[in-house]
Design an enzyme around this catalytic site. Structure first.
Site, PDB file in Angstrom:
ATOM      1  N   HIS A 225       0.813  -1.208   0.000  1.00  0.00           N
ATOM      2  CA  HIS A 225       0.000   0.000   0.000  1.00  0.00           C
ATOM      3  C   HIS A 225       0.854   1.270   0.000  1.00  0.00           C
ATOM      4  O   HIS A 225       0.341   2.372   0.147  1.00  0.00           O
ATOM      5  CB  HIS A 225      -0.906  -0.025   1.245  1.00  0.00           C
ATOM      6  CG  HIS A 225      -2.030   0.940   1.211  1.00  0.00           C
ATOM      7  ND1 HIS A 225      -2.176   1.954   2.122  1.00  0.00           N
ATOM      8  CD2 HIS A 225      -3.079   1.066   0.366  1.00  0.00           C
ATOM      9  CE1 HIS A 225      -3.264   2.650   1.862  1.00  0.00           C
ATOM     10  NE2 HIS A 225      -3.821   2.135   0.793  1.00  0.00           N
ATOM     11  N   LYS A 227       3.345   4.411  -1.138  1.00  0.00           N
ATOM     12  CA  LYS A 227       3.462   5.353  -2.259  1.00  0.00           C
ATOM     13  C   LYS A 227       4.780   6.097  -2.082  1.00  0.00           C
ATOM     14  O   LYS A 227       4.862   7.067  -1.321  1.00  0.00           O
ATOM     15  CB  LYS A 227       2.316   6.363  -2.290  1.00  0.00           C
ATOM     16  CG  LYS A 227       0.927   5.736  -2.477  1.00  0.00           C
ATOM     17  CD  LYS A 227       0.214   5.584  -1.186  1.00  0.00           C
ATOM     18  CE  LYS A 227      -1.188   5.023  -1.382  1.00  0.00           C
ATOM     19  NZ  LYS A 227      -1.762   4.482  -0.149  1.00  0.00           N
ATOM     20  N   ASP A 232      17.370  10.323  -7.430  1.00  0.00           N
ATOM     21  CA  ASP A 232      18.812  10.538  -7.248  1.00  0.00           C
ATOM     22  C   ASP A 232      19.280  10.359  -5.810  1.00  0.00           C
ATOM     23  O   ASP A 232      20.373  10.832  -5.455  1.00  0.00           O
ATOM     24  CB  ASP A 232      19.217  11.933  -7.754  1.00  0.00           C
ATOM     25  CG  ASP A 232      19.118  12.040  -9.277  1.00  0.00           C
ATOM     26  OD1 ASP A 232      19.102  10.985  -9.935  1.00  0.00           O
ATOM     27  OD2 ASP A 232      19.045  13.175  -9.786  1.00  0.00           O
ATOM     28  N   HIS A 402      -8.904  11.769   1.730  1.00  0.00           N
ATOM     29  CA  HIS A 402      -8.056  10.585   1.675  1.00  0.00           C
ATOM     30  C   HIS A 402      -6.742  10.792   2.441  1.00  0.00           C
ATOM     31  O   HIS A 402      -5.892   9.902   2.479  1.00  0.00           O
ATOM     32  CB  HIS A 402      -7.774  10.250   0.195  1.00  0.00           C
ATOM     33  CG  HIS A 402      -7.108   8.938  -0.027  1.00  0.00           C
ATOM     34  ND1 HIS A 402      -5.772   8.826  -0.343  1.00  0.00           N
ATOM     35  CD2 HIS A 402      -7.591   7.667   0.020  1.00  0.00           C
ATOM     36  CE1 HIS A 402      -5.462   7.548  -0.498  1.00  0.00           C
ATOM     37  NE2 HIS A 402      -6.546   6.823  -0.289  1.00  0.00           N
ATOM     38  N   LYS A 404      -3.963  11.021   5.311  1.00  0.00           N
ATOM     39  CA  LYS A 404      -3.669  10.147   6.454  1.00  0.00           C
ATOM     40  C   LYS A 404      -2.651  10.876   7.322  1.00  0.00           C
ATOM     41  O   LYS A 404      -1.434  10.672   7.187  1.00  0.00           O
ATOM     42  CB  LYS A 404      -3.128   8.807   5.961  1.00  0.00           C
ATOM     43  CG  LYS A 404      -3.987   8.174   4.847  1.00  0.00           C
ATOM     44  CD  LYS A 404      -3.138   7.256   3.978  1.00  0.00           C
ATOM     45  CE  LYS A 404      -3.803   6.929   2.671  1.00  0.00           C
ATOM     46  NZ  LYS A 404      -5.070   6.270   2.736  1.00  0.00           N
ATOM     47  N   ASP A 409       0.003  17.506  20.091  1.00  0.00           N
ATOM     48  CA  ASP A 409       0.650  18.477  20.986  1.00  0.00           C
ATOM     49  C   ASP A 409       1.576  19.466  20.287  1.00  0.00           C
ATOM     50  O   ASP A 409       2.472  20.045  20.914  1.00  0.00           O
ATOM     51  CB  ASP A 409       1.453  17.752  22.072  1.00  0.00           C
ATOM     52  CG  ASP A 409       0.564  17.041  23.073  1.00  0.00           C
ATOM     53  OD1 ASP A 409      -0.655  17.294  23.061  1.00  0.00           O
ATOM     54  OD2 ASP A 409       1.082  16.226  23.862  1.00  0.00           O
TER      55      ASP A 409
END
EC number: 2.7.8.-
Length: 484
Positions: A225, A227, A232, A402, A404, A409
């Site tokens: 899952h 991404k 370089d 979408h 996440k 704090d």
């Protein structure tokens, strides 16, 4: 013999079922898991023929113990050991960090104990809002690549934005840049012609755990899952945005997609690179020669503490979940969580309830309209328990959120691929960046407050008045939480 089997086929099937069920029961007993779970699985196995075996297969397996690939092949290489040694903080840097992080130092130590993931200091980070910003930045950096490009994506489609990226990859490969791409075989869809085009251009492309019928396998397997993009060895991208057109908004509110991604320059990119190599060794079924060329010295002087956490069936511990749990439990002021899928385990639910009841401001932002009917109702089944504990719940209305992200704090932030659900914590391969800096937290808090303006707050008094049929749908969908 054949006549005997034909005349007693159902008896034989029942006997085989109970042999498997009893074997599974002993396996569960030896695991010494929670007694209530143990009894539940054993009762289901013995009382419900066939169904019990299916339930155990889908829900009762301990996925983390099933190591899918050997991380040591990469981690034991001398170059990787040297790189990790060079990232170790000096005595004075440690003292500086100890003073700056205070209680949040527990999070750093936890992840280092779990995964030997070092805290890196020399970093520059940029928060990218939505696909428009992410692709503009990524495409620019891909065009500037001179040595190598490494991509690892759950969803990679050959649509408009996908083909634009593919054209760049092909051009770069033809010009001598090393291009390696790993895509999940269930999430991604590339035509044969596109795959051939990449191959002919010199791009190395491998699917993660290929399946024969990806359209029908759905989520019932381990999936990558993550991404990731590494250019370089100097620039890294991590977050919730895959390579597909639906992540682009083009300033249109229709089907609006709210997401968050992170661009990193500096020492933390080395950790992204190491995790890419571990995946690459697995998908390519070969070990490439890892040299210092993939880990160039960074010129970044900005100090932004970043720690990379990877989690999946290949890790000994649920690294991301444990850090999130500890971050919530050590919160003193606030916890702001944004997630598209909220199907948590008991530990996360308890942590949110406990800190909320102790006076910490806990806010949860989820989509009102989900891209999954079952996930939406499963999520809703958890809300009443949170609301009763004082947690403030908001549902995003402008489109689909979408992102996440987590902010705690004003000092701890998380941006990555992991949802707040069972699959991300236990089954899928995920990766998050944990940032320990006030300015980054401030940016994410501002974004959170902006998103709340486009949301509705869920009232406990209204929520508990849901009709019985709605509650039944929620409870039913909750049963399938591990599969969503």
């Amino acid at each position: 013999m054949l006549d005997f089997i034909a005349n007693n086929i159902w008896t034989i099937i029942i006997i085989v079922n109970y042999i498997l069920a009893i074997s599974a029961a002993f396996i569960i007993l030896f695991k010494n898991i929670n007694p209530s779970k143990t009894m539940t699985y054993i009762i289901v196995l013995l009382v419900f023929p066939f169904l019990g075996i299916l339930v155990y297969y889908l829900f009762g397996q301990e996925y983390r113990k099933s190591k899918l690939f050997n991380r040591k092949d990469v981690l034991n290489k001398s170059v990787i050991k040297q790189i990790n040694h060079e990232l170790e903080l000096s005595y004075f840097e440690k003292k500086e960090i100890d003073k700056a992080l205070d209680e949040k130092l527990k999070l750093v130590k936890l992840l280092y104990t779990n995964e030997s993931s070092p805290l890196t200091l020399q970093n520059k980070v940029e928060i990218l809002k939505n696909g428009d910003d992410k692709f503009k930045s990524l495409i620019h950096d891909l065009k500037q690549a001179t040595n190598h490009i490494h991509l690892e994506y759950y969803i990679f489609l050959d649509d408009i934005i996908g083909n634009e990226v593919i054209d760049i990859l092909c051009e770069k490969a033809k010009n001598g840049v090393e291009v390696r791409v790993s895509i999940d075989d269930v999430g991604s869809k590339l035509s044969r012609s596109v795959k051939q085009k990449l191959k002919n251009s010199g791009v190395e492309l491998f699917p993660f755990m290929p399946v024969f019928f990806s359209r029908f396998t759905g989520n019932l397997n381990y999936r990558n899952h993550r991404k990731l993009a590494i250019i370089d060895g100097l620039i890294g991208y991590i977050g919730g945005i895959n390579i597909a057109d639906n992540y682009l908004n083009n300033n249109h509110s229709e089907d609006f997609w709210r997401d968050t991604h992170l661009k990193i320059q500096g020492e933390a990119v080395t950790q992204l690179q190491i995790h890419f190599f571990m995946t690459w060794n697995f998908v390519s079924n070969s070990s490439i020669k890892i040299t210092k060329n993939y880990f160039p010295e960074s010129k970044v002087t900005t100090k932004t503490p970043v720690q990379i956490a990877a989690s999946g069936p290949d890790t000994d511990w649920a690294n991301i979940m444990e850090v999130i749990f500890t971050a919530i439990m050590t919160a003193n002021k606030y916890v702001y969580i944004t997630t598209p899928y909220f199907i948590p385990n008991d530990e996360i639910i308890s942590a949110m309830q406990v800190v909320s009841k102790s006076g910490v401001e806990v806010k949860l932002l989820i989509p009102k309209a989900s891209d999954s009917w079952t996930a939406k109702h499963a999520t809703n089944s958890y809300l009443q328990d949170l609301l009763e504990a004082g947690v403030q719940v908001y549902r995003y209305k402008k489109g689909f959120i979408h992102a996440k992200t987590i902010v705690v704090d004003g000092i701890f932030s998380s941006i990555g691929t992991s949802n707040m659900d069972y699959r991300s914590f236990n089954i899928n391969f995920e990766i998050n960046a944990f940032i320990y800096q006030e300015s980054v937290s401030k940016t994410l808090v501002a974004q959170f407050q902006e998103d709340i303006k486009n949301s509705e707050e869920v009232s406990l008094n209204t929520w508990i008045k849901r009709n019985s049929f709605t509650k039944l749908k929620e409870s039913f969908c909750r049963l399938f939480s591990p599969l969503l």
